[in-house]
Write a protein that holds these residues in place. Structure first.
Motif, PDB file in Angstrom:
ATOM      1  N   ASN A  25       0.855  -1.176   0.000  1.00 52.43           N
ATOM      2  CA  ASN A  25       0.000   0.000   0.000  1.00 52.43           C
ATOM      3  C   ASN A  25       0.897   1.234   0.000  1.00 52.43           C
ATOM      4  OD1 ASN A  25      -1.802   2.072   0.395  1.00 52.43           O
ATOM      5  ND2 ASN A  25      -2.794   1.174   2.175  1.00 52.43           N
ATOM      6  N   HIS A  30      -6.456   3.584   4.335  1.00 52.70           N
ATOM      7  CA  HIS A  30      -6.769   2.171   4.514  1.00 52.70           C
ATOM      8  C   HIS A  30      -7.424   1.716   3.218  1.00 52.70           C
ATOM      9  CE1 HIS A  30      -6.427   3.265   8.766  1.00 52.70           C
ATOM     10  NE2 HIS A  30      -6.172   1.985   8.974  1.00 52.70           N
ATOM     11  N   LEU A  31      -7.008   0.603   2.688  1.00 54.94           N
ATOM     12  CA  LEU A  31      -7.553   0.125   1.418  1.00 54.94           C
ATOM     13  C   LEU A  31      -7.976  -1.329   1.539  1.00 54.94           C
ATOM     14  CD1 LEU A  31      -4.866   1.526  -1.052  1.00 54.94           C
ATOM     15  CD2 LEU A  31      -7.124   2.469  -0.597  1.00 54.94           C
ATOM     16  N   GLU A  32      -9.138  -1.622   0.999  1.00 56.22           N
ATOM     17  CA  GLU A  32      -9.556  -3.013   0.858  1.00 56.22           C
ATOM     18  C   GLU A  32      -9.470  -3.341  -0.622  1.00 56.22           C
ATOM     19  OE1 GLU A  32     -13.064  -6.149   2.024  1.00 56.22           O
ATOM     20  OE2 GLU A  32     -13.203  -4.070   2.692  1.00 56.22           O
ATOM     21  N   ASP A  34      -9.278  -6.408  -3.792  1.00 56.22           N
ATOM     22  CA  ASP A  34      -9.586  -7.771  -4.205  1.00 56.22           C
ATOM     23  C   ASP A  34      -8.454  -8.255  -5.092  1.00 56.22           C
ATOM     24  OD1 ASP A  34     -12.095  -7.997  -2.913  1.00 56.22           O
ATOM     25  OD2 ASP A  34     -12.990  -6.758  -4.484  1.00 56.22           O
ATOM     26  N   SER A  56      -9.664 -17.878   0.880  1.00 55.79           N
ATOM     27  CA  SER A  56     -10.692 -17.337   0.001  1.00 55.79           C
ATOM     28  C   SER A  56     -11.861 -18.305  -0.064  1.00 55.79           C
ATOM     29  CB  SER A  56     -10.127 -17.126  -1.400  1.00 55.79           C
ATOM     30  OG  SER A  56     -11.157 -16.757  -2.280  1.00 55.79           O
ATOM     31  N   SER A  63     -10.173 -10.944  -0.711  1.00 54.78           N
ATOM     32  CA  SER A  63     -10.281  -9.553  -0.283  1.00 54.78           C
ATOM     33  C   SER A  63      -9.324  -9.332   0.889  1.00 54.78           C
ATOM     34  CB  SER A  63     -11.720  -9.264   0.138  1.00 54.78           C
ATOM     35  OG  SER A  63     -11.856  -7.921   0.499  1.00 54.78           O
ATOM     36  N   ILE A  64      -8.460  -8.317   0.760  1.00 54.68           N
ATOM     37  CA  ILE A  64      -7.422  -8.034   1.758  1.00 54.68           C
ATOM     38  C   ILE A  64      -7.522  -6.577   2.187  1.00 54.68           C
ATOM     39  CG2 ILE A  64      -4.926  -7.900   2.149  1.00 54.68           C
ATOM     40  CD1 ILE A  64      -5.755 -10.739   1.798  1.00 54.68           C
ATOM     41  N   LEU A  65      -7.425  -6.332   3.492  1.00 59.20           N
ATOM     42  CA  LEU A  65      -7.375  -4.977   4.024  1.00 59.20           C
ATOM     43  C   LEU A  65      -5.921  -4.595   4.258  1.00 59.20           C
ATOM     44  CD1 LEU A  65      -8.862  -2.482   5.122  1.00 59.20           C
ATOM     45  CD2 LEU A  65      -8.817  -3.584   7.364  1.00 59.20           C
ATOM     46  N   ASN A  67      -3.458  -1.539   5.687  1.00 57.07           N
ATOM     47  CA  ASN A  67      -3.327  -0.286   6.413  1.00 57.07           C
ATOM     48  C   ASN A  67      -2.454   0.672   5.612  1.00 57.07           C
ATOM     49  OD1 ASN A  67      -4.885  -1.068   8.650  1.00 57.07           O
ATOM     50  ND2 ASN A  67      -3.153  -2.173   9.510  1.00 57.07           N
TER      51      ASN A  67
END
Length: 76
Positions: A25, A30-32, A34, A56, A63-65, A67
């Motif tokens: 990132n 903060h990004l979610e 796919d 998955s 889907s990953i969060l 920071n």
């Protein structure tokens, strides 16, 4: 890898039977995201730095969060 944003540097590296996924990132948000999964890939991903497992439940992707200004490296 196409994760639909230019705020994340995402790439895959393969060697023999080993596949690594790198997600970085590059933003203050903060990004979610796919991450697309190839049909031949295992759906159980292991974070190489924390040991955390991500599974998955879809053949479409994971889907990953992320920071702000962080990265995740996966072995699949």
């Amino acid at each position: 890898l196409d994760v639909k944003t230019n705020k994340v540097a995402a790439y895959r590296r393969c060697y023999g039977d080993q596949t690594l996924i790198f997600l970085n990132n590059l933003s203050a948000e903060h990004l979610e995201i796919d991450v697309p999964i190839d049909q031949s890939e295992d759906r159980n991903w292991k974070d190489m730095l924390t040991g955390e497992s991500f599974i998955s439940d879809s053949s479409e992707g994971l889907s990953i969060l992320l920071n702000p200004y962080t990265y995740k490296w996966f072995r699949i």
